[in-house]
Design an enzyme around this catalytic site. Structure first.
Site: not given
Length: 319
Positions: A238, A267, A285
């Protein structure tokens, strides 16, 4: 009206793949929060009937959202991370929480290794070197650094960290790890409790620990400095686990050699400072982004919801 009576009403916070949405709509009356032009008005109208939230790891479920759903019984997270779910609010209200561990572990580990190799060997730049004619015009691509036989550190030896280690062993690497305690399954690895000491020992530092208030910015300015001008930071956990401002400062000044990142604060609108750097590999991601894993994640979300509404034990409970 009959559909609303027969099917439990659930709130979908962000979009799921079509194959999951089709299956969810067979069993539930699905309200799509992400399609609402006015989320507050949408929740005022629909919130009283919502019994379950289906969300994604990075979207979670805030205390504010939970407070607008008085009949909420369960939050099912599409992802292994649940740090964006307000667990205290869920516990206070007796709301169950589930996630999707295990099914994504190997794909996340794969991407971590791929990022290490790609960044260390300069594969993105090397491809451009071929395509833009530099190979023919300028000759061989500048030399990069090897991976095999070097020192790796793994910060967080949980499911994903352990799978990263299994892959690193194929490169004959000297591996150390850091966690809250030594792990009985960490055969052949050196335990180093202090993250900065782990970083100082490492050529490659993998961040694979779960995110929580306790781990926020655990990869601090001091840890980044300890990794050093020849070191590489690889984050497949994370964004909150890393002090992003300190990371950017170190990358810009050469205090840190390089980074390979799949997650970012704010993000997908990442800090534009990242875009000006040539010593960082940026990924959107997508560590769990394979068809096989995403289908398995969606199935586990649905299985947890089905278990809840049939009064069966939850498959992967968090709360």
């Amino acid at each position: 009206m009959e559909d609303r009576i027969l099917k439990p009403e659930i709130l979908l916070v962000g979009p799921y793949p079509d194959w999951d949405l089709v299956e969810l709509e067979k069993s539930y009356h699905v309200h799509k929060l992400y399609e609402a032009s006015d989320a507050d008005a949408f929740l005022r109208k629909q919130g009283d009937n919502i019994r379950a939230v289906a969300t994604r790891g990075e979207l979670g479920a805030s205390a504010a959202l939970i407070g607008k759903l008085p009949k909420l019984e369960v939050v099912s997270v599409y992802g292994v991370g649940y740090d964006a779910v307000d667990l205290a609010a869920c516990r206070e209200k007796g709301i169950r929480v589930t996630n999707t561990p295990d099914v994504l572990t190997n794909d996340v580990a794969d991407l971590g290794i791929a990022m290490m190799l790609t960044q260390s060997r300069g594969m993105i730049g090397a491809e451009r070197w071929v395509k833009d004619g530099s190979w023919a015009a300028k000759g061989l691509y500048p030399l990069r650094r090897r991976v095999w036989g070097r020192k790796a550190g793994v910060l967080g030896l949980g499911r994903i960290g352990f799978e990263v280690v299994r892959r690193l062993r194929g490169f004959d690497m000297d591996i150390a790890y850091s966690d809250v305690t030594e792990k009985s399954y960490a055969d052949g690895m050196t335990y180093i409790a202090d993250p900065a000491a782990l970083a100082e020992r490492s050529d490659f530092l993998f961040v694979t620990l779960s995110a929580s208030a306790a781990t926020r910015h655990i990869v601090s300015r001091d840890v980044i400095k300890a990794l050093g001008a020849e070191g590489m930071l690889i984050n497949i956990s994370r964004a909150s686990n890393i002090d992003e401002d300190a990371l950017l400062d170190a990358l810009e000044t050469g205090v840190l050699g390089s980074a390979a990142l799949d997650v970012f604060e704010e993000e997908p609108k990442l800090n534009p400072r990242f875009l000006a750097l040539d010593n960082v590999l940026l990924q959107p991601h997508h560590a769990s982004g394979t068809v096989e894993t995403r289908k398995a994640m969606g199935q586990l979300v649905r299985d947890n919801l089905a278990a809840h509404f049939s009064n069966a034990p939850l498959l992967t409970p968090v709360v």
